[in-house]
Write a protein that holds these residues in place. Structure first.
Motif, short mmCIF file in Angstrom:
data_model
loop_
_atom_site.label_atom_id
_atom_site.label_comp_id
_atom_site.label_asym_id
_atom_site.label_seq_id
_atom_site.Cartn_x
_atom_site.Cartn_y
_atom_site.Cartn_z
N LEU A 1 -2.07 17.80 -11.53
CA LEU A 1 -2.23 19.19 -11.09
C LEU A 1 -1.36 20.13 -11.93
CD1 LEU A 1 -2.28 18.94 -7.19
CD2 LEU A 1 -4.14 19.68 -8.68
N PHE A 2 -0.15 19.70 -12.24
CA PHE A 2 0.77 20.57 -12.96
C PHE A 2 0.63 20.47 -14.48
CE2 PHE A 2 2.98 20.10 -8.85
CZ PHE A 2 2.97 21.43 -8.49
N GLN A 3 0.15 19.33 -14.96
CA GLN A 3 -0.03 19.14 -16.41
C GLN A 3 -1.40 18.53 -16.62
OE1 GLN A 3 2.02 19.96 -18.92
NE2 GLN A 3 0.48 19.26 -20.36
N PRO A 4 -2.33 19.24 -17.19
CA PRO A 4 -3.67 18.69 -17.37
C PRO A 4 -3.64 17.45 -18.28
CG PRO A 4 -3.52 20.91 -18.31
CD PRO A 4 -2.21 20.59 -17.72
N ILE A 5 -4.03 16.32 -17.72
CA ILE A 5 -4.08 15.06 -18.48
C ILE A 5 -5.45 14.44 -18.29
CG2 ILE A 5 -1.61 14.58 -18.51
CD1 ILE A 5 -1.89 12.89 -16.07
N GLY A 6 -5.87 13.67 -19.25
CA GLY A 6 -7.19 13.04 -19.21
C GLY A 6 -7.26 11.94 -18.18
N LEU A 7 -8.48 11.62 -17.78
CA LEU A 7 -8.71 10.60 -16.75
C LEU A 7 -8.18 9.22 -17.16
CD1 LEU A 7 -9.83 10.45 -13.93
CD2 LEU A 7 -12.05 9.85 -14.89
N PRO A 8 -8.37 8.78 -18.43
CA PRO A 8 -7.81 7.47 -18.80
C PRO A 8 -6.29 7.42 -18.65
CG PRO A 8 -9.41 8.16 -20.44
CD PRO A 8 -9.21 9.32 -19.51
N LEU B 1 0.82 -1.21 0.00
CA LEU B 1 0.00 0.00 0.00
C LEU B 1 0.86 1.27 0.00
CD1 LEU B 1 -2.90 -1.00 2.42
CD2 LEU B 1 -2.89 -0.96 -0.07
N VAL B 2 2.07 1.18 0.51
CA VAL B 2 2.97 2.34 0.47
C VAL B 2 3.21 2.75 -0.97
CG1 VAL B 2 5.36 3.08 0.86
CG2 VAL B 2 4.14 1.84 2.63
N TRP B 3 3.51 1.77 -1.81
CA TRP B 3 3.85 2.08 -3.20
C TRP B 3 2.62 2.48 -3.99
CZ3 TRP B 3 8.45 3.25 -2.73
CH2 TRP B 3 9.28 2.56 -1.84
N LEU B 4 1.46 1.93 -3.66
CA LEU B 4 0.23 2.39 -4.29
C LEU B 4 -0.06 3.83 -3.89
CD1 LEU B 4 -2.05 -0.75 -3.87
CD2 LEU B 4 -0.89 0.02 -5.93
N GLY B 5 0.18 4.17 -2.62
CA GLY B 5 -0.02 5.53 -2.15
C GLY B 5 0.93 6.51 -2.82
N VAL B 6 2.18 6.13 -2.97
CA VAL B 6 3.15 6.99 -3.64
C VAL B 6 2.74 7.19 -5.10
CG1 VAL B 6 5.55 7.12 -4.44
CG2 VAL B 6 5.05 6.43 -2.09
N ALA B 7 2.30 6.12 -5.75
CA ALA B 7 1.86 6.23 -7.14
C ALA B 7 0.65 7.16 -7.24
CB ALA B 7 1.52 4.86 -7.70
N GLY B 8 -0.27 7.09 -6.27
CA GLY B 8 -1.43 7.98 -6.27
C GLY B 8 -1.03 9.44 -6.10
N ILE B 9 -0.11 9.70 -5.20
CA ILE B 9 0.33 11.08 -4.96
C ILE B 9 1.07 11.62 -6.19
CG2 ILE B 9 1.90 12.50 -3.60
CD1 ILE B 9 1.11 10.75 -1.17
N VAL B 10 1.94 10.82 -6.79
CA VAL B 10 2.66 11.27 -7.99
C VAL B 10 1.68 11.52 -9.14
CG1 VAL B 10 4.33 10.54 -9.75
CG2 VAL B 10 4.84 10.20 -7.33
N THR B 11 0.70 10.64 -9.29
CA THR B 11 -0.31 10.83 -10.33
C THR B 11 -1.09 12.13 -10.08
OG1 THR B 11 -0.53 8.45 -10.63
CG2 THR B 11 -2.33 9.81 -11.45
N GLY B 12 -1.45 12.38 -8.83
CA GLY B 12 -2.16 13.61 -8.49
C GLY B 12 -1.34 14.85 -8.78
N LEU B 13 -0.08 14.83 -8.40
CA LEU B 13 0.80 15.98 -8.66
C LEU B 13 1.00 16.20 -10.15
CD1 LEU B 13 3.45 15.52 -5.83
CD2 LEU B 13 1.56 17.17 -5.92
N ALA B 14 1.14 15.10 -10.89
CA ALA B 14 1.31 15.22 -12.34
C ALA B 14 0.08 15.82 -12.98
CB ALA B 14 1.61 13.86 -12.95
#
Length: 152
Positions: free
Chosen positions: A49-56, A34-47
């Motif tokens: 926020l800074f670069q608008p990307i589609g949901l898929p 779950l640590v690595w899933l959480g890190v992946a979620g945070i990185v995805t969120g930050l990405a």
């Protein structure tokens, strides 16, 4: 579909919140994944926020990061050994390798018994009389393999 619409409306903050929740869950349910899933979620969120990307693409990024991070962690852990001060704790026969002892009973037809400390061990080796010195050279289950020790 309501969930996807909600995720789209919240943007990258939804991924950051999901990542933090996964990190918090790791404290309750330890296991390391779950640590690595959480890190992946945070990185995805930050990405997002800074670069608008589609949901898929956000889901693709989250899944890909999760797989890469978990695979990397497992590979790192596989090569790592934890040093211990008691390497033979549950392998008593391995502790005895190389020890020399005197036979209490003769070895007859390739098997006999040998007292070491507070334990009587089954032994296998060449036929030898009682009182002969033997060296422990191996173990097969609870049976120790022995060889005679030369007097010289």
């Amino acid at each position: 579909m309501v969930i996807l619409e909600t995720l789209s409306s919240l943007g990258g903050w939804a991924w950051v919140v999901v990542g933090v929740v996964l990190l918090a869950l790791e404290l309750v349910v330890p296991g390391g994944v779950l640590v690595w899933l959480g890190v992946a979620g945070i990185v995805t969120g930050l990405a997002s926020l800074f670069q608008p990307i589609g949901l898929p693409f956000q889901f693709l990024l989250f899944g890909g990061l999760s797989l890469v991070l978990i695979a990397g962690w497992l590979r790192y852990q596989k090569g790592r050994t934890v040093p211990t001060d008691r390497p033979y704790l549950n392998r008593r026969a391995d502790q005895l390798m190389g020890q020399v002892a005197t036979l209490d009973e003769a070895i007859v037809n390739g098997s006999g018994r040998l007292g070491l400390g507070d334990t009587i061990w089954r032994i296998a080796g060449p036929d030898l009389p009682a009182g002969h010195r033997v060296r422990i050279i191996g173990a097969e289950g609870a049976t120790l393999r022995v060889e005679p020790v030369d007097a010289g």
